[in-house]
Enzyme design. Structure first.
Site, PDB file in Angstrom:
ATOM      1  N   LYS A  61     164.890  64.810 135.326  1.00 30.49           N
ATOM      2  CA  LYS A  61     165.230  64.024 134.118  1.00 30.49           C
ATOM      3  C   LYS A  61     164.918  62.545 134.331  1.00 30.49           C
ATOM      4  CE  LYS A  61     168.629  67.270 132.357  1.00 30.49           C
ATOM      5  NZ  LYS A  61     168.862  68.121 133.536  1.00 30.49           N
ATOM      6  N   THR A  68     158.148  52.915 138.160  1.00 27.83           N
ATOM      7  CA  THR A  68     159.027  53.767 138.980  1.00 27.83           C
ATOM      8  C   THR A  68     158.839  55.237 138.605  1.00 27.83           C
ATOM      9  OG1 THR A  68     160.598  51.943 139.106  1.00 27.83           O
ATOM     10  CG2 THR A  68     161.420  54.096 139.748  1.00 27.83           C
ATOM     11  N   GLY A 168     171.381  76.857 128.023  1.00 31.98           N
ATOM     12  CA  GLY A 168     172.643  77.060 127.311  1.00 31.98           C
ATOM     13  C   GLY A 168     173.037  78.513 127.159  1.00 31.98           C
ATOM     14  N   GLY A 174     175.727  80.030 124.862  1.00 31.70           N
ATOM     15  CA  GLY A 174     174.720  80.148 123.794  1.00 31.70           C
ATOM     16  C   GLY A 174     174.519  81.590 123.345  1.00 31.70           C
ATOM     17  N   GLY A 192     171.009  79.677 134.527  1.00 29.76           N
ATOM     18  CA  GLY A 192     171.412  79.317 135.886  1.00 29.76           C
ATOM     19  C   GLY A 192     172.573  80.144 136.387  1.00 29.76           C
TER      20      GLY A 192
HETATM   21  O1  O7M Z   1     172.820  78.299 132.879  1.00 25.93           O
HETATM   22  P1  O7M Z   1     173.547  77.095 133.401  1.00 25.93           P
HETATM   23  O2  O7M Z   1     174.422  76.462 132.392  1.00 25.93           O
HETATM   24  O3  O7M Z   1     174.198  77.319 134.712  1.00 25.93           O
HETATM   25  O4  O7M Z   1     172.399  76.025 133.774  1.00 25.93           O
HETATM   26  C1  O7M Z   1     171.656  75.350 132.818  1.00 25.93           C
HETATM   27  C2  O7M Z   1     170.623  74.502 133.494  1.00 25.93           C
HETATM   28  O5  O7M Z   1     169.914  73.775 132.505  1.00 25.93           O
HETATM   29  C3  O7M Z   1     171.171  73.466 134.468  1.00 25.93           C
HETATM   30  O6  O7M Z   1     170.203  73.267 135.477  1.00 25.93           O
HETATM   31  C4  O7M Z   1     171.283  72.214 133.619  1.00 25.93           C
HETATM   32  O7  O7M Z   1     171.172  71.050 134.402  1.00 25.93           O
HETATM   33  C5  O7M Z   1     170.080  72.380 132.691  1.00 25.93           C
HETATM   34  N1  O7M Z   1     170.176  71.748 131.377  1.00 25.93           N
HETATM   35  C6  O7M Z   1     171.241  71.995 130.566  1.00 25.93           C
HETATM   36  O8  O7M Z   1     172.116  72.796 130.868  1.00 25.93           O
HETATM   37  N2  O7M Z   1     171.324  71.344 129.367  1.00 25.93           N
HETATM   38  C7  O7M Z   1     170.389  70.492 128.919  1.00 25.93           C
HETATM   39  O9  O7M Z   1     170.505  69.980 127.833  1.00 25.93           O
HETATM   40  C8  O7M Z   1     169.271  70.265 129.710  1.00 25.93           C
HETATM   41  C9  O7M Z   1     169.151  70.936 130.911  1.00 25.93           C
HETATM   42  C10 O7M Z   1     167.895  70.818 131.551  1.00 25.93           C
HETATM   43  O10 O7M Z   1     167.374  71.647 132.222  1.00 25.93           O
HETATM   44  O11 O7M Z   1     167.225  69.709 131.296  1.00 25.93           O
HETATM   45  C11 O7M Z   1     165.933  69.618 131.663  1.00 25.93           C
END
Ligand code: O7M
Length: 216
Positions: A61, A68, A168, A174, A192
């Site tokens: 992100k 940078t 999500g 979700g 995840g």
């Molecule tokens: O399935 P989870 O909730 O355990 O993991 C979701 C992953 O997606 C986790 O790595 C979060 O950091 C990422 N993520 C979000 O959950 N929400 C966002 O809005 C954005 C991300 C993401 O991957 O951004 C690139």
């Protein structure tokens, strides 16, 4: 078919490698972020790429000034197939990453609206503008939330052909059935915890893959 991207947010190298081995039959891509890289080092990205031969996206992100951002992209894209950045820092910051990615034939994925409740405070009001910027810049993908299908739909309508990477599903609650009515081939869901924390990551990944195959 909508693709399955595993968010590999574990903080132990052996566990990470084990999960990759177990699930690789069912996943299309792996997202590696700060938890795993800070617990190990950036070379873990190379190791997982070699082990899995999947598409590897680094979720850093990135949100800094162009010079940078450029350094972060150079380091990351030595090993990863793509990098995730923020768009709210502005066009020049995203372009700096795109320039490095183009030289290396890699992907840049930009965040629009995030999936957590707090994203409605500051991100949601500007998310459609971010989606328009993503389209203008021709990024390779945008991140949009599975936790808010109506917003996912709106963002998809704005970005058109650009692929959506949507977190999500699972731990954040979700609704996969609703989300699959919006997403199209070559979009991704990110999962995840409900894979890597489950009793059998393999079975959980398999279950998601089957749902994607059957469109629920
Ligand atoms: O399935 P989870 O909730 O355990 O993991 C979701 C992953 O997606 C986790 O790595 C979060 O950091 C990422 N993520 C979000 O959950 N929400 C966002 O809005 C954005 C991300 C993401 O991957 O951004 C690139």
């Amino acid at each position: 078919m909508v693709k399955l991207m595993l968010a590999l947010d574990v903080m132990d190298k052996n566990k990470a490698l084990e999960i990759v081995k177990e699930t690789s039959e069912y996943i299309d891509a792996i997202k590696i972020g700060y938890p795993l890289v800070l617990a190990t080092d950036l070379k873990i990205v190379k190791e997982i790429k070699e082990l899995s031969n999947k598409e590897i996206i680094c979720d850093f992100k990135v949100a800094d000034i162009p010079s940078t951002n450029e350094k972060i992209a150079k380091l990351t894209l030595q090993y990863a197939d793509g990098i995730i950045c923020h768009g709210f820092v502005g066009e020049d910051s995203v372009k700096a990453i795109q320039n490095i990615a183009k030289e290396n034939n890699k992907k840049v994925i930009m965040v629009t609206e995030m999936s957590h409740p707090g994203a409605v405070m500051f991100m949601q009001p500007i998310a459609n503008e971010l989606a328009k910027l993503a389209k203008k810049l021709g990024v390779d993908g945008v991140v949009a939330p599975s936790t808010r299908p109506e917003r996912l739909k709106e963002i998809k309508e704005i970005v058109g052909e650009i692929s959506i990477i949507s977190p999500g599903i699972g731990a954040q609650g979700g609704d996969l059935e609703k989300v699959l009515r919006i997403l199209s081939n070559d979009d991704y869901i990110i999962v995840g915890r409900s894979i890597y924390n489950s009793e059998s990551p393999k079975e959980s990944a398999k279950m998601y893959k089957e749902k994607l195959k059957n469109n629920f």
